[in-house]
Design a protein around this motif. Structure first.
Motif: not given
Length: 241
Positions: A11-15, A52-61, A216-222, A237-241
């Protein structure tokens, strides 16, 4: 108060690096890694940060895809684990960036360099102490290479010998390693003193905002909790949008 935000958490890296308003930060990182004869002066982020990329609980790269003003195509990602097939996937990403440039009827001579960059806070190549590897298409026997085509960079952050006493005079790539590995342990004022570069000042401001903003802090902590508990083995992995 300590910043408490790890830039290695997705979350932090992408932001920090994937938000259009933070393009100068991304440019600073790219130039520190690539050390090009013609440095990156502008980039367009093709898949910008989105909640939206962080809207669910999946840990994606969440990679960052970008194109610079010289036409180079770039894929940048942070990895907190090393898994089977990672190096091959980095090559795949670079090749995909290269191939997808051409539309019907376009000339192969129009192809621009495709560069895949992976920052790791785990060791990938345990048999050597070199932190940064740059892979290109080459004929080692003839000492020839196909330049301006496909490149893969791996940057193993933990291999740098970092210290507070010398970081101010260290190369930019080592300063970035220090930022990634230790930013969460510092108060913002002290980190600004250690890393006075403009791009670092802006990056620290972004971290402060993440730490201060409740959403942001809540999402980061999750995300940090999921990462810490090892769910990163389930890569989507998100290959293409």
């Amino acid at each position: 108060m300590l910043l408490g935000i790890k830039p290695t958490v997705d979350f932090a890296f992408k932001k920090i690096f994937g938000s259009p308003e933070n393009v100068p930060i991304l440019i600073g990182l790219l130039n520190a890694i690539l050390k090009l004869a013609n440095p990156v002066v502008h980039v367009e982020i093709l898949n910008p940060f989105s909640y939206q990329d962080f809207a669910d609980d999946k840990l994606i790269v969440l990679d960052i895809r970008a194109r610079d003003s010289a036409g180079r195509w770039l894929n940048i990602e942070m990895q907190v684990s090393v898994f089977t097939g990672l190096l091959q996937r980095l090559v795949y990403y670079a090749c995909t960036l290269y191939v997808d440039q051409l539309g019907a009827g376009q000339n192969y001579a129009d192809l621009r360099p495709a560069i895949s960059i992976c920052l790791l806070n785990k060791k990938m190549f345990r048999d050597d102490t070199i932190p940064h590897h740059r892979f290109r298409l080459a004929d080692p026997e003839q000492e020839m290479e196909i330049s301006d085509s496909i490149e893969v960079h791996t940057v193993e952050l933990t291999k740098y010998n970092l210290s507070e006493e010398t970081i101010g005079e260290a190369p930019a790539i080592e300063q970035w390693a220090f930022f990634f590995l230790f930013a969460d342990r510092y108060e913002p004022e002290r980190l600004r003193e250690l890393l006075p570069g403009v791009e670092f000042q802006q990056a620290i401001t972004v971290i402060e905002a993440i730490a201060a903003k409740t959403e942001d802090r809540v999402m980061y902590d999750q995300r940090e909790k999921a990462q810490r508990h090892g769910h990163s083995s389930n890569h989507t992995h998100l290959l293409r949008e």
